[in-house]
Design a protein around this motif. Sequence first.
Motif, short mmCIF file in Angstrom:
data_model
loop_
_atom_site.label_atom_id
_atom_site.label_comp_id
_atom_site.label_asym_id
_atom_site.label_seq_id
_atom_site.Cartn_x
_atom_site.Cartn_y
_atom_site.Cartn_z
N VAL A 1 9.19 25.29 3.96
CA VAL A 1 9.20 23.85 3.61
C VAL A 1 10.45 23.88 2.63
CG1 VAL A 1 8.11 21.98 2.58
CG2 VAL A 1 6.69 23.66 4.02
N LEU A 2 11.51 23.02 3.11
CA LEU A 2 12.66 22.89 2.32
C LEU A 2 12.50 21.53 1.55
CD1 LEU A 2 15.55 23.63 4.50
CD2 LEU A 2 14.37 25.24 2.72
N ALA A 3 11.65 20.86 1.76
CA ALA A 3 11.46 19.25 1.26
C ALA A 3 10.07 18.78 1.64
CB ALA A 3 12.56 18.33 1.44
N ALA A 4 9.83 17.79 0.67
CA ALA A 4 8.39 17.11 1.12
C ALA A 4 8.58 15.78 0.44
CB ALA A 4 7.27 18.26 0.66
N LEU A 5 7.52 15.00 1.18
CA LEU A 5 6.97 13.87 0.35
C LEU A 5 5.84 13.31 0.93
CD1 LEU A 5 7.87 11.18 2.49
CD2 LEU A 5 10.03 11.80 1.85
N ASP A 6 5.25 12.42 0.13
CA ASP A 6 4.08 11.52 0.81
C ASP A 6 4.14 10.00 0.95
OD1 ASP A 6 2.36 13.88 1.15
OD2 ASP A 6 2.41 14.03 -1.22
N ILE A 7 3.73 9.38 1.90
CA ILE A 7 3.77 8.05 1.96
C ILE A 7 2.18 7.45 1.81
CG2 ILE A 7 3.94 6.08 3.57
CD1 ILE A 7 6.14 7.66 5.22
N LEU A 8 2.29 6.57 0.87
CA LEU A 8 0.83 6.02 0.70
C LEU A 8 0.98 4.48 0.84
CD1 LEU A 8 0.29 7.57 -3.17
CD2 LEU A 8 -0.20 8.50 -0.74
N ARG A 9 -0.18 4.10 1.24
CA ARG A 9 -0.14 2.47 1.94
C ARG A 9 -1.40 1.95 1.38
NH1 ARG A 9 -1.00 4.44 8.06
NH2 ARG A 9 -1.88 6.09 7.02
N LYS A 10 -1.23 0.55 1.18
CA LYS A 10 -2.34 -0.23 0.75
C LYS A 10 -1.75 -2.02 1.19
CE LYS A 10 -3.63 -1.25 -3.29
NZ LYS A 10 -3.39 -2.55 -3.71
N GLU A 11 -2.96 -2.66 1.25
CA GLU A 11 -2.26 -4.01 1.23
C GLU A 11 -2.19 -4.59 -0.28
OE1 GLU A 11 -5.09 -7.65 2.26
OE2 GLU A 11 -4.06 -6.81 4.15
N ILE A 12 -1.15 -5.39 -0.48
CA ILE A 12 -0.95 -6.10 -1.91
C ILE A 12 -1.04 -7.63 -1.70
CG2 ILE A 12 0.30 -4.11 -2.69
CD1 ILE A 12 2.73 -5.63 -2.37
N VAL A 13 -1.13 -8.20 -2.76
CA VAL A 13 -1.00 -9.55 -2.67
C VAL A 13 0.22 -9.99 -3.76
CG1 VAL A 13 -2.16 -11.91 -3.36
CG2 VAL A 13 -3.54 -10.11 -2.22
N HIS A 14 1.14 -10.63 -3.23
CA HIS A 14 2.16 -10.94 -4.06
C HIS A 14 2.49 -12.68 -3.91
CE1 HIS A 14 5.96 -10.50 -6.11
NE2 HIS A 14 6.60 -11.28 -5.27
N GLU A 15 2.64 -13.29 -4.88
CA GLU A 15 2.84 -14.86 -4.97
C GLU A 15 1.83 -15.51 -3.88
OE1 GLU A 15 6.73 -15.77 -4.81
OE2 GLU A 15 7.12 -15.15 -6.77
N GLY A 16 0.69 -15.04 -3.79
CA GLY A 16 -0.29 -15.50 -3.04
C GLY A 16 -0.30 -15.25 -1.62
N ARG A 17 0.57 -14.35 -1.14
CA ARG A 17 0.58 -13.96 0.25
C ARG A 17 0.17 -12.36 0.33
NH1 ARG A 17 5.39 -16.69 -0.95
NH2 ARG A 17 5.62 -18.44 0.03
#
Length: 191
Positions: free
Chosen positions: A57-73
């Motif tokens: 393994v030369l490089a690694a990362l993780d992607i994390l996800r969730k719903e957010i609310v910003h300015e009512g959307r």
Amino acid sequence: MPIMTCPEADVPPALRPQVSELRDEAWPPDSASAPRTFAHDPALRPVSMLLVEGSSVLAALDILRKEIVHEGRRFRAAGLSTVVTRRAARGQGHGRRLVTAARTEMAAMELDLGLFTCDRPLQPFYESAGWQQLPGAVLIGGTPSDPFPSDRPGFDKVTMAGFFSAVGLRHRSSFPHSRIALYPGEIDRLW
């Protein structure tokens, strides 16, 4: 060199120790910069991306996800976490390749946007991989009762973003110079 993408829990057992070694190399466990844990909150549906050469393994990362609310959307958001390249393999474009691939992967996940912070000196690196700085934007991590803002004293962070969906693109102007309630929780305080 192939990039392996899979849910974090499905990283092959033979590669997990290498990912741990890379993280320990970048953030020594006894240093002040070390995260409290490298285990991500399963509620954030972590996806691991590994750049693998042969069995290394030369490089690694993780992607994390969730719903957010910003300015009512509501927005489907994700961020990069624990981005690391093996010290001996740095300067060869591996990290940029992986971060660029992560941006493409996030767009394919039907997300509205990607948001994360990085140390200010790394801004040009992320920009070279297709991300853009959100001037004046602050991510608020932690929880509503125990917030962890990216502009806290001692931090020198910038907020980076990518806008993927029509909704994200339509509302992109609402993100610069704003405080963005990310609230990923107590484990991944500020992805």
